[in-house]
Design an enzyme around this catalytic site. Structure first.
Site, mmCIF file in Angstrom:
data_model
loop_
_atom_site.group_PDB
_atom_site.id
_atom_site.type_symbol
_atom_site.label_atom_id
_atom_site.label_comp_id
_atom_site.label_asym_id
_atom_site.label_seq_id
_atom_site.Cartn_x
_atom_site.Cartn_y
_atom_site.Cartn_z
ATOM 1 C CE LYS A 60 -4.305 -1.623 2.125
ATOM 2 N NZ LYS A 60 -5.278 -1.405 3.200
ATOM 3 C CG ASP A 96 -8.401 1.016 3.443
ATOM 4 O OD1 ASP A 96 -9.285 0.266 2.976
ATOM 5 O OD2 ASP A 96 -7.199 0.701 3.501
HETATM 6 N N1 LIG Z 1 -12.537 -3.959 7.339
HETATM 7 C C1 LIG Z 1 -11.678 -3.509 6.445
HETATM 8 O O1 LIG Z 1 -12.019 -3.188 5.308
HETATM 9 C C2 LIG Z 1 -10.241 -3.316 6.836
HETATM 10 C C3 LIG Z 1 -9.417 -2.461 6.098
HETATM 11 C C4 LIG Z 1 -8.079 -2.290 6.517
HETATM 12 C C5 LIG Z 1 -7.616 -2.997 7.621
HETATM 13 N N2 LIG Z 1 -8.464 -3.826 8.299
HETATM 14 C C6 LIG Z 1 -8.016 -4.558 9.484
HETATM 15 O O2 LIG Z 1 -7.517 -3.640 10.425
HETATM 16 C C7 LIG Z 1 -6.484 -4.240 11.204
HETATM 17 C C8 LIG Z 1 -5.260 -3.331 11.220
HETATM 18 O O3 LIG Z 1 -4.739 -3.213 9.915
HETATM 19 P P1 LIG Z 1 -3.479 -2.273 9.601
HETATM 20 O O4 LIG Z 1 -3.287 -2.306 8.135
HETATM 21 O O5 LIG Z 1 -3.607 -0.967 10.283
HETATM 22 O O6 LIG Z 1 -2.285 -3.093 10.296
HETATM 23 P P2 LIG Z 1 -0.902 -2.516 10.868
HETATM 24 O O7 LIG Z 1 -0.480 -1.296 10.141
HETATM 25 O O8 LIG Z 1 0.001 -3.685 10.932
HETATM 26 O O9 LIG Z 1 -1.276 -2.067 12.397
HETATM 27 C C9 LIG Z 1 -1.601 -3.040 13.340
HETATM 28 C C10 LIG Z 1 -2.093 -2.352 14.618
HETATM 29 O O10 LIG Z 1 -2.505 -3.384 15.548
HETATM 30 C C11 LIG Z 1 -1.759 -3.222 16.774
HETATM 31 N N3 LIG Z 1 -1.514 -4.543 17.361
HETATM 32 C C12 LIG Z 1 -1.119 -5.669 16.728
HETATM 33 N N4 LIG Z 1 -1.015 -6.688 17.610
HETATM 34 C C13 LIG Z 1 -1.357 -6.184 18.831
HETATM 35 C C14 LIG Z 1 -1.450 -6.745 20.140
HETATM 36 N N5 LIG Z 1 -1.178 -8.036 20.362
HETATM 37 N N6 LIG Z 1 -1.851 -5.946 21.148
HETATM 38 C C15 LIG Z 1 -2.135 -4.633 20.921
HETATM 39 N N7 LIG Z 1 -2.066 -4.045 19.703
HETATM 40 C C16 LIG Z 1 -1.673 -4.806 18.667
HETATM 41 C C17 LIG Z 1 -0.481 -2.526 16.369
HETATM 42 O O11 LIG Z 1 0.089 -1.916 17.508
HETATM 43 P P3 LIG Z 1 1.665 -1.541 17.545
HETATM 44 O O12 LIG Z 1 1.796 -0.247 16.779
HETATM 45 O O13 LIG Z 1 1.968 -1.381 18.981
HETATM 46 O O14 LIG Z 1 2.407 -2.688 16.895
HETATM 47 C C18 LIG Z 1 -1.033 -1.518 15.338
HETATM 48 O O15 LIG Z 1 -1.647 -0.438 15.985
HETATM 49 C C19 LIG Z 1 -6.228 -5.609 10.552
HETATM 50 O O16 LIG Z 1 -6.893 -6.596 11.305
HETATM 51 C C20 LIG Z 1 -6.836 -5.490 9.177
HETATM 52 O O17 LIG Z 1 -7.300 -6.726 8.682
HETATM 53 C C21 LIG Z 1 -9.755 -3.995 7.925
#
Ligand SMILES: NC(=O)c1ccc[n+]([C@@H]2O[C@H](COP(=O)([O-])OP(=O)(O)OC[C@H]3O[C@@H](n4cnc5c(N)ncnc54)[C@H](OP(=O)(O)O)[C@@H]3O)[C@@H](O)[C@H]2O)c1
Length: 276
Positions: A60, A96
């Site tokens: 992305k 998004d």
């Molecule tokens: N519904 C939809 O259309 C849609 C669209 C986009 C994303 N999503 C979902 O949104 C979620 C996040 O996506 P992203 O792209 O933002 O991922 P990302 O950039 O990897 O960010 C992950 C986030 O989750 C936190 N995290 C991960 N493991 C954790 C834990 N064990 N305890 C506490 N915090 C934790 C991370 O915290 P740290 O910064 O501390 O590591 C960070 O804030 C995913 O599940 C993805 O599938 C859904």
């Protein structure tokens, strides 16, 4: 779609049903593209004259140098999830944030509201910028890594927003929960297979809250079940998934997306049946 991995994506099911319903002669396919092959993949897409594509993890952000221009919203977020080929020029968009706001909009009046956002990754960044566009009063940004939250908060303040950071402790979340009307989980906590995990404390939900989880696998997360137990209004992650696809469809085709059909197809593909 290009990403790595893409095999669990439900986008092709949603988009192909939408093309077919509108009589559009197009086919949506998913391609697994490794990081090192991104440039070649984009070159191939242009050479073949494909009309557009979606971009997912891990490309992305790294896609941006390969595009001819990016729309203002995608530039602010620093990430692209939708590309349109206009006469050989690739234009990047990010649907998004708007998808998240569209999902919230039926249940919450965001203008002037205070929102607790859990997570400070890419999805959170997209949501937070879209929340600023909606005129929220303030964003409470909670993240495991405070440094990451502070970085994003700094960005949001620069963009004219009001933002404070906090950790994920019970004490900090309880204080923030008292002040907000909307809570959104943008962390990946609760994702299959760790379906019994939640980044929040269920007893902090109230019936006058609107609660959304971006996680859509499983369809109903522990985070959402806890919110339902408190009689809060809940929005599942699949709603945002459908909206980001619908907005991409509209960018490519300049036609209104068949939202209900896309929702039905996404729910079926994710094992939730044909719920309306
Ligand atoms: N519904 C939809 O259309 C849609 C669209 C986009 C994303 N999503 C979902 O949104 C979620 C996040 O996506 P992203 O792209 O933002 O991922 P990302 O950039 O990897 O960010 C992950 C986030 O989750 C936190 N995290 C991960 N493991 C954790 C834990 N064990 N305890 C506490 N915090 C934790 C991370 O915290 P740290 O910064 O501390 O590591 C960070 O804030 C995913 O599940 C993805 O599938 C859904």
């Amino acid at each position: 779609m290009i990403g790595c991995p893409v095999k669990h994506s439900v986008s092709s099911v949603m988009q192909n049903a939408a093309f077919s319903a509108l009589g559009i002669d197009a086919l949506y396919c998913s391609f697994n593209v490794e990081r090192d092959n991104l440039g070649d993949a984009v070159g191939g897409i242009t050479a073949l004259g494909m009309a557009g594509f979606n971009v997912t993890i891990p490309h992305k952000e790294s896609i941006i140098p390969f595009l001819d221009s990016i729309e203002k919203n995608a530039a602010a977020i620093g990430a692209v999830n939708t590309v349109k080929n206009v006469d050989g020029r690739l234009i990047g968009y990010n649907t998004d944030g708007r998808a998240a706001v569209k999902s919230l909009a039926n249940a919450a009046d965001l203008d002037g509201s205070r929102v607790l956002v859990l997570g400070a990754g890419g999805a959170s960044r997209a949501l937070c910028h879209a929340l600023l566009d909606e005129g929220v009063e303030s964003i409470h940004l909670a993240n495991r890594s405070l440094k990451r939250a502070e970085r994003l908060c700094g960005e949001l303040r620069k963009a004219g927003g009001s933002c404070t950071t906090l950790g994920l402790s019970r004490r900090e979340l309880a204080k923030s929960a008292k002040e907000v009307s909307v809570v959104v989980n943008c962390t990946s906590v609760g994702l299959t297979p760790k379906v019994d995990e939640t980044p929040f404390f269920g007893e902090l939900f109230r019936r006058d809250m609107v609660v959304m989880d971006m996680v859509y696998n499983p369809l109903e997360t522990k985070f959402l079940r806890d919110a339902l137990d408190a009689n809060a209004t809940t929005i599942a992650g699949v709603e945002m998934l459908v909206w980001q696809g619908a907005l991409a469809f509209e960018i490519w085709t300049e036609k209104k997306a068949p939202l209900e059909l896309m929702r039905d197809k996404a729910l079926n593909a994710l094992g939730g049946g044909g719920v309306k």
